[in-house]
Design an enzyme around this catalytic site. Structure first.
Site, PDB file in Angstrom:
ATOM      1  N   GLY A   1       0.840  -1.195   0.000  1.00  0.00           N
ATOM      2  CA  GLY A   1       0.000   0.000   0.000  1.00  0.00           C
ATOM      3  C   GLY A   1       0.870   1.238   0.000  1.00  0.00           C
ATOM      4  O   GLY A   1       2.099   1.148   0.091  1.00  0.00           O
ATOM      5  N   LYS A   2       0.212   2.390  -0.070  1.00  0.00           N
ATOM      6  CA  LYS A   2       0.981   3.632  -0.104  1.00  0.00           C
ATOM      7  C   LYS A   2       1.844   3.785   1.144  1.00  0.00           C
ATOM      8  O   LYS A   2       2.914   4.370   1.108  1.00  0.00           O
ATOM      9  CB  LYS A   2       0.037   4.828  -0.250  1.00  0.00           C
ATOM     10  N   ARG A   3       1.353   3.240   2.236  1.00  0.00           N
ATOM     11  CA  ARG A   3       2.125   3.321   3.483  1.00  0.00           C
ATOM     12  C   ARG A   3       3.434   2.555   3.430  1.00  0.00           C
ATOM     13  O   ARG A   3       4.355   2.823   4.184  1.00  0.00           O
ATOM     14  CB  ARG A   3       1.319   2.730   4.625  1.00  0.00           C
TER      15      ARG A   3
ATOM     16  N   GLY B   1       5.199   2.635   0.950  1.00  0.00           N
ATOM     17  CA  GLY B   1       6.025   3.360  -0.020  1.00  0.00           C
ATOM     18  C   GLY B   1       5.626   3.089  -1.456  1.00  0.00           C
ATOM     19  O   GLY B   1       6.367   3.437  -2.368  1.00  0.00           O
TER      20      GLY B   1
END
Ligand code: GLU
Length: 477
Positions: free
Chosen positions: A249-251, A253
């Site tokens: 996920g975006k978390r 990176g």
């Protein structure tokens, strides 16, 4: 053999994650290796999620990797239009077929009413199914005025089907339900529109992410209701974070594809890296060119389980591709990556610097860190030396002493890489220090950078005057 026709059918939501572009890549590879056709269809039927400019963004992403279209929103084609919002009449026509055969009905419920049904099912600990709430009139629907959603009237049954990646799959009747075909805003759902379009556009292989797998039984039910044959299905495994314990996920990176390019990853790296997220050719080979991918890719070598996104592997792979570039090619690619201080530098000098840096570049963005000291005087930063594992063990007086010895030796050395290497080796013997200590110290004193190309070559390009001046400046600082 059927004509291979594959499609990439993104929704214009403004972000191209690696999973999305991998689907596009595999669909493109399959088409290219079989002389087939690759189609770009834009699924813009969810107006709430639409982000302006996404269509262009998707095309830029495909172009970056060289995934050319044979048909699609940007190039047209036999089955135009390829933009779903321009196909609303077609979906209505197909919806009418279902109404005529008694396989669709007007959904009479408000969201609140549906919520009530849901809660009721929950309280009774049974799964919520729309088909348990079909209105009486569902039996005789012949007209639908479009003011309410149109729902599919499903026929619960078992399914066995084959997935080119996941193998033979099975589902029971309990997962079949009535889903919305056309919303009250007049737009079809993905569930309905993609089936109609894939059929009309003669798509032979539907390649898509795992999030659609649980809906497959419902899709199979709809294909039957429409009396159309379904294409071959290939479900891609999820892309997992580096630890492999959850979806990337975006978390973690995860970035948009274009961000990777902006950060100095080469398109050929991205192509090879993305292709090997969940696919290999059965050998140890990790880096593939476009032609190799076209030749070797096959759906049956796509793995079932999640593919780990390993950023270190991406960096390593980029370094491999950068090293293989010709000097001219590299020169063109780094045009936007030079440090500002290099703007006024001499062309030939920059070329020498670049060829020196080439082996060390992991991304093109490393260029300023690796080269800025060739273009501007770096400021001494002794913290770098005291933080260094080996150098931190020596006291400052010894640092200064070693730099003084180095300067003396270099004053009488010819400034060619070979001669410099020889002098540095002599200095090792003279001082009794290890290369990791002595050379790092000199490197810091002339670059004050966390990393740099090999020392003799760096000094050669920097030249006698600058090298000696910097050593002196370090000694004095
Ligand atoms: N529009 C869908 C999405 O972007 C496409 C899924 C498919 O390829 O069928 O997720």
């Amino acid at each position: 053999m059927t004509n291979i026709r594959t499609r990439f059918a993104p929704s214009p939501t403004g972000f191209m994650h690696v999973g999305g572009i991998r689907t596009a890549l595999f669909a493109w590879l399959l088409a290219r290796q079989s002389n087939g056709r690759f189609v770009l269809r834009l699924e813009d039927t969810d107006k709430n999620r639409e982000v302006e400019g996404s269509g262009e963004h998707i095309i830029q992403c495909l172009d970056l990797l060289g995934l050319n279209r044979d048909e699609g929103v940007d190039v047209g084609g036999e089955y135009s239009p390829y933009l779903q919002s321009e196909r609303l009449d077609i979906y209505r026509e197909w919806a009418q077929k279902l109404i005529n055969t008694g396989r669709a009905y007007a959904d009479p419920y408000t969201t609140q009413e549906v919520q009530k049904f849901r809660e009721q099912a929950q309280a009774e600990k049974r799964p919520f199914l729309y088909r348990n709430h079909r209105p009486e009139s569902a039996e005789q629907v012949t007209t639908w005025d479009g003011s309410t959603p149109l729902r599919f009237k499903s026929e619960p049954k078992e399914y066995n089907w084959h997935d080119e990646v996941m193998g033979d799959l099975h589902s029971g009747p309990e997962v079949i339900d009535d889903f919305i075909l056309i919303k009250s805003d007049g737009y079809p759902t993905y569930n309905f529109a993609h089936i109609v379009d894939d059929y009309l556009m003669k798509i032979s292989h539907v390649i898509r992410g795992q999030e659609f797998l649980s809906s497959m039984p419902n899709y199979l039910n709809l294909y039957e209701a429409l009396s159309i044959e379904h294409p071959a299905f290939a479900t891609m495994p999820h892309i997992m974070n580096e630890q492999g314990n959850k979806k990337l996920g975006k978390r973690d990176g995860a970035k948009d594809l274009l961000d990777y390019a902006r950060e100095g990853f080469l398109p050929e790296t991205l192509l090879s890296f993305i292709a090997t997220l969940g696919w290999n050719d059965g050998t140890e080979q990790e880096v593939f060119t476009r032609d190799e991918l076209i030749e070797k890719f096959s759906l049956d070598r796509v793995q079932h389980s999640g593919a780990r996104f390993d950023e270190k592997r991406l960096l390593w792979m980029n370094g491999q591709f950068i090293r293989q570039l010709s000097a001219d090619d590299l020169w063109d690619r780094v045009a936007d990556f030079w440090p500002d201080t290099a703007n006024t530098a001499d062309h030939e000098f920059k070329q020498r610097v670049l060829s020196l840096a080439q082996d060390r570049l992991k991304t093109l963005c490393d260029l300023p860190t690796l080269t800025s000291y060739f273009f501007a005087e770096p400021e001494p930063n002794w913290q770098m030396i005291s933080d260094n594992k080996q150098l931190g063990k020596l006291d400052h007086a010894r640092h200064i002493e070693l730099l003084g010895l180095a300067k003396t030796v270099l004053e009488t050395t010819d400034f060619s890489a070979d001669a410099l290497q020889e002098s540095l080796n002599n200095l090792l013997e003279q001082t009794g220090e290890k290369p990791g200590t002595l050379f790092s110290l000199i490197r810091f004193a002339i670059t004050w950078a966390p990393f740099s190309p090999a020392l003799p070559e760096t000094m050669e390009v920097l030249g006698r005057e600058h090298t000696l001046q910097r050593l002196q400046k370090a000694i004095d600082s």
